[in-house]
Design a protein around this motif. Structure first.
Motif, PDB file in Angstrom:
ATOM      1  N   GLY A   1       1.493   0.934   5.152  1.00  0.00           N
ATOM      2  CA  GLY A   1       2.370   1.880   4.449  1.00  0.00           C
ATOM      3  C   GLY A   1       1.895   2.350   3.099  1.00  0.00           C
ATOM      4  O   GLY A   1       2.589   3.110   2.452  1.00  0.00           O
ATOM      5  N   GLY A   2       0.743   1.908   2.639  1.00  0.00           N
ATOM      6  CA  GLY A   2       0.339   2.255   1.268  1.00  0.00           C
ATOM      7  C   GLY A   2      -0.064   3.718   1.113  1.00  0.00           C
ATOM      8  O   GLY A   2      -0.294   4.429   2.095  1.00  0.00           O
ATOM      9  N   PHE A   3      -0.134   4.166  -0.151  1.00  0.00           N
ATOM     10  CA  PHE A   3      -0.632   5.519  -0.462  1.00  0.00           C
ATOM     11  C   PHE A   3      -2.106   5.625  -0.098  1.00  0.00           C
ATOM     12  O   PHE A   3      -2.900   4.732  -0.420  1.00  0.00           O
TER      13      PHE A   3
ATOM     14  N   THR B   1       3.048  -8.655  -1.984  1.00  0.00           N
ATOM     15  CA  THR B   1       4.474  -8.939  -1.800  1.00  0.00           C
ATOM     16  C   THR B   1       4.695  -9.888  -0.629  1.00  0.00           C
ATOM     17  O   THR B   1       5.483 -10.826  -0.700  1.00  0.00           O
ATOM     18  N   LYS B   2       3.964  -9.626   0.484  1.00  0.00           N
ATOM     19  CA  LYS B   2       4.091 -10.491   1.664  1.00  0.00           C
ATOM     20  C   LYS B   2       3.561 -11.895   1.358  1.00  0.00           C
ATOM     21  O   LYS B   2       4.132 -12.888   1.795  1.00  0.00           O
ATOM     22  N   LEU B   3       2.480 -11.957   0.619  1.00  0.00           N
ATOM     23  CA  LEU B   3       1.857 -13.253   0.321  1.00  0.00           C
ATOM     24  C   LEU B   3       2.745 -14.128  -0.553  1.00  0.00           C
ATOM     25  O   LEU B   3       2.803 -15.345  -0.363  1.00  0.00           O
TER      26      LEU B   3
ATOM     27  N   LEU C   1       6.907  -5.688  -7.156  1.00  0.00           N
ATOM     28  CA  LEU C   1       6.855  -6.750  -6.145  1.00  0.00           C
ATOM     29  C   LEU C   1       8.014  -6.652  -5.158  1.00  0.00           C
ATOM     30  O   LEU C   1       8.030  -7.329  -4.141  1.00  0.00           O
ATOM     31  N   GLY C   2       9.009  -5.832  -5.478  1.00  0.00           N
ATOM     32  CA  GLY C   2      10.104  -5.641  -4.519  1.00  0.00           C
ATOM     33  C   GLY C   2      11.483  -5.746  -5.139  1.00  0.00           C
ATOM     34  O   GLY C   2      12.371  -4.978  -4.799  1.00  0.00           O
ATOM     35  N   ASN C   3      11.688  -6.698  -6.038  1.00  0.00           N
ATOM     36  CA  ASN C   3      13.028  -6.851  -6.624  1.00  0.00           C
ATOM     37  C   ASN C   3      13.203  -6.033  -7.903  1.00  0.00           C
ATOM     38  O   ASN C   3      14.145  -5.260  -8.016  1.00  0.00           O
ATOM     39  N   GLY C   4      12.322  -6.258  -8.868  1.00  0.00           N
ATOM     40  CA  GLY C   4      12.402  -5.515 -10.133  1.00  0.00           C
ATOM     41  C   GLY C   4      12.143  -4.052  -9.816  1.00  0.00           C
ATOM     42  O   GLY C   4      11.057  -3.696  -9.371  1.00  0.00           O
TER      43      GLY C   4
ATOM     44  N   ASN D   1       2.420   1.233  -2.300  1.00  0.00           N
ATOM     45  CA  ASN D   1       1.437   0.171  -2.045  1.00  0.00           C
ATOM     46  C   ASN D   1       2.073  -1.190  -1.861  1.00  0.00           C
ATOM     47  O   ASN D   1       1.417  -2.139  -1.454  1.00  0.00           O
ATOM     48  N   VAL D   2       3.368  -1.293  -2.147  1.00  0.00           N
ATOM     49  CA  VAL D   2       4.075  -2.544  -1.881  1.00  0.00           C
ATOM     50  C   VAL D   2       4.051  -2.806  -0.366  1.00  0.00           C
ATOM     51  O   VAL D   2       4.154  -3.939   0.081  1.00  0.00           O
ATOM     52  N   ARG D   3       3.884  -1.723   0.436  1.00  0.00           N
ATOM     53  CA  ARG D   3       3.800  -1.872   1.893  1.00  0.00           C
ATOM     54  C   ARG D   3       2.379  -1.633   2.410  1.00  0.00           C
ATOM     55  O   ARG D   3       2.167  -1.440   3.601  1.00  0.00           O
TER      56      ARG D   3
END
Ligand SMILES: [Zn+2]
Length: 778
Positions: free
Chosen positions: A131-133, A105-107, A226-229, A97-99
């Protein structure tokens, strides 16, 4: 340095101590900063007698659609509540769901447009990939629907009744999602498209809804992805069936359980041979065979079945373009298989190196931590990436199309394979919370990677590890530096902060603060204590002290909780000798000191400028003092000296006549980090001596200290950190007397000569080019 001062010995001495505010003392014990020890985690840094962890096991059926680039799956999660708490709901991670189109994440990504922008950057700004589930169903074991709430990358499933301590429940979930193109969208998981033969190479991960971790440290670790952690995951057992086009080769976490139905008899023969081959990898699918398959597309499918025990995650790779090789490795009582999967674009590098690097990595890491416990260790080639999963990782490092490659590409490839295979230890087995603490896996792994690289090749060009390599980062603008102990999403300068600095800190502990013997034992103890468990930073800090008997609170405080850097300076050094009161000795020295002084320029000039003085004209004005020699030893001098000596004890006389050179050296801590002070003395006869002073020299005053050193020999210069081991950021203040360092500057005529076409070739290409030139000339 050469200016000698004479000291007179007195009876009795006074010492002054500088006072510092206790609250800011750099040696203040770490108490408030660490969680209070309890029955789950002890003050020694070990798992406590009531330590528990949850267990999540999965049975997953996956279909990879090569025509639509989708993954469709259904799974049964069996979750055992080993905690003492009743759980009314469960949290599941939906990382894809990050995608999703509504992803935050984009915001929250900050950006700005300048005067130039690449097409790729603009395209990624416009990208609206979905890209989300997409969830089909969430039910209990009997198929009854469960109530669930999706909050971005997390899903809460409300149980009909709370899951009691010791109880087990099963959940079934069905889903599908669009796989991302790595070249366009990036991502740890995704596909690479090969236009020339219209084929795909999939490296698939975070592809299924995964249980969040519940423990006594965080409760549910349901902090958004969020992408990094990265990931925080529970151990469990996996049975995964992966359906792919029949001509694909699949590599995955775990053991292949149905080789007879997915491999040809020739492949099975080669695979069997690899299991007793320890030196040269056996090629199971050759480049010719892979190239043959690129030309057609099989419309039938095959299902590859894998099983994995006690892993925290599962990932796989699939393509008809894969070349595949393998060999066995001896690790303790285990003989895991090191394997590589790569498209022809990886050659010649991959066939030559990948599997051997995998084998070396698990051997070296096993020596420094715990024996590699899994049955396989796999390296998959995927352009421009390095990403780790249990037993399998995806790695970049691609030669040029003509098969040549730069030295940089070669070492980047070997480095990334060591790093990602190394992640099997941190965090796949020593299973830290990546969502919160990046350094616990990246930092420890980068440190162990450095040890492993140095064992691969003498003088290996490691990017990170040695203290001097972190200097530029440490002395940088503190506005752009965060402490290591910070939430993964807030890290500034990710690589330096979470990889480089902790790796350097551990190197300094090993080489300088603790020594190899104490460090290696403590590091292994940490790995042993926390293998297949969930350690926290405090467990690491405490274990390293507990197993070594070295108080490291000051080190953790300075290196992990602050952004201070190391800059120790020698601000002054004074040379002393004892006034022995022996007239034979002292009068001669005093005379020599006086005579060695330069002559005042007026006196020199007066020698010729004044033709005749009064006393030269009229010697009758001379008296006793005109012929008196103050340096002459007279009987009274000797008598007085004998009287002085007779009052001293034998020990006093020994000290008095020791003929030592004493040096008071002033040190200043300009950087803030307290560190051992390593002082190198160079003597008049050319010999040297190194004095190693522990960091505790700063315990009462962390700004400036003075210390006396004494030698029989005369010192001509003093230097700090002679072996580049403390990450001191400024060497210009490390010497007494100060020394100039040579730098070179280049002359140039004009730009035409600066960048010749030849210089853009890599050394392999230049060698070829040169051979051709020689041929032509003949
Ligand atoms: Zn890493």
């Amino acid at each position: 340095m050469r200016k000698l001062l004479i000291i007179t010995l007195l009876l009795g001495a006074t010492q002054l101590f500088a006072q510092d505010n206790y609250n800011h003392n750099k040696f203040k014990q770490l108490k408030q900063e660490l969680a209070t020890p309890n029955v789950y985690r002890t003050a020694s840094g070990a798992p406590g007698h009531k330590y528990y962890q949850q267990k999540a096991s999965y049975v997953i059926d996956i279909t990879l659609d090569d025509a639509k680039q989708t993954v469709t799956g259904k799974e049964t999660i069996t979750y055992k509540n080993n905690s003492p708490d009743a759980l009314p709901y469960l949290w599941i991670q939906l990382d894809q769901n990050v995608r999703a189109q509504d992803s935050e994440t984009k915001l929250i990504k900050t950006n700005a447009i300048g005067s130039k922008m690449s097409f790729d950057a603009l395209a990624s700004l416009h990208n609206n990939f979905d890209g989300g589930f997409k969830l089909d169903a969430v039910t209990d074991a009997s198929g009854k629907e469960l109530k669930y709430t999706i909050n971005k990358t997390m899903m809460r499933i409300d149980l009909p009744k709370a899951l009691m301590p010791g109880a087990t429940t099963s959940i079934k979930i069905g889903w599908w999602y669009n796989v991302n193109n790595r070249d366009e969208i990036g991502g740890r998981s995704g596909y690479e498209y090969f236009k020339e033969d219209d084929n795909y190479l999939y490296t698939i991960a975070q592809f299924y809804p995964r249980m969040a971790v519940y423990n006594e440290v965080e409760g549910w670790q349901n902090k958004q992805f969020l992408g990094n952690g990265e990931f925080t995951l529970t151990f469990g057992d996996y049975k995964v069936n992966i359906t792919v086009p029949a001509d694909h080769i699949v590599g995955a976490t775990g053991t292949l359980t149905n080789a007879s139905s997915v491999l040809t008899s020739e492949q099975r023969k080669r695979f069997k041979k690899a299991q007793s081959e320890y030196v040269t990898p056996v090629i199971i699918v050759t480049q010719e065979e892979a190239e043959q398959k690129e030309k057609t597309k099989d419309t039938k499918t095959k299902t590859w079945s894998f099983s994995a025990t006690n892993v925290r995650d599962f990932a796989f790779a699939s393509s008809r373009r894969f070349i595949w090789d393998a060999m066995a490795v001896k690790v303790g009582d285990n003989t895991p298989l090191a394997m590589s999967y790569y498209p022809k674009e990886g050659n010649p590098l991959w066939e030559q190196y990948s599997t051997k690097v995998v084998a070396h990595t698990i051997t070296s890491y096993s020596n420094h931590t715990i024996d590699y416990p899994y049955p396989v260790a796999i390296s998959v080639h995927s352009k421009s990436i390095g990403m780790e999963y249990p037993m399998i990782c995806f790695n970049g490092g691609r030669p040029n199309e003509d098969g040549t490659y730069s030295e940089r590409t070669k070492y980047a490839m070997i480095g990334v394979i060591i790093h990602e295979v190394g992640h099997n230890f941190f965090p796949m087995i020593i299973n830290s919370d990546e969502r919160q603490w990046t350094w616990m896996d990246e930092g420890l792994n980068t440190f162990t990677q450095y040890l492993c690289e140095q064992e691969w090749e003498r003088g290996y060009p490691s990017k990170r590890g040695p203290a001097y390599k972190i200097v530029d980062y440490m002395k940088g603008d503190k506005k752009y530096i965060s402490p290591i102990m910070i939430n993964s999403e807030s890290i500034m300068q990710f690589g330096n902060n979470a990889y480089g600095k902790p790796a350097t800190a551990l190197n300094i502990l090993r080489e300088t603060v603790m020594g190899r013997e104490l460090f290696d034992f403590a590091y292994k103890t940490y790995a042993e204590r926390w293998k297949f468990k969930h350690p926290t930073p405090a467990d690491f800090f405490r274990t390293m002290e507990d197993a070594s008997g070295v108080d490291l609170d000051w080190f953790w405080r300075g290196w992990f909780f602050t952004t201070d850097h190391v800059d120790i300076a020698i601000t002054n050094a004074k040379w002393f000798k004892i006034d022995t009161k022996n007239p034979d000795v002292e009068k001669a020295i005093t005379k020599e000191m006086k005579e060695s002084k330069p002559e005042f320029i007026g006196d020199t000039r007066n020698k010729t400028a004044i033709k005749e003085t009064y006393d030269e004209r009229d010697p009758s004005i001379n008296d006793f003092y005109d012929t008196y020699d103050p340096y002459q030893v007279i009987a009274l001098d000797k008598h007085e000296y004998q009287k002085y000596i007779s009052k001293l004890t034998e020990a006093d006389v020994k000290l008095l006549e020791g003929d030592y050179n004493y040096y008071t050296v002033d040190f200043k801590n300009l950087g803030g980090l307290v560190m051992p002070v390593i002082v190198n003395f160079t003597f008049k006869d050319g010999t040297t001596e190194v004095v190693r002073i522990p960091a505790e020299i700063w315990k009462k005053n962390d700004k400036e200290v003075s210390k006396v050193f004494f030698f029989k020999k005369e010192v001509i210069s003093i230097g700090l950190d002679p072996f580049l081991e403390t990450a001191d950021v400024d060497f210009s203040n490390n010497n007494w007397p100060p020394q100039m360092e040579l730098s070179k500057f280049k002359l140039y005529k004009n730009k035409k000569y600066g960048w010749g076409a030849g210089e853009k070739e890599n050394p392999m290409q230049r060698a070829k080019h040169s051979e051709e030139l020689e041929k032509e000339e003949k």
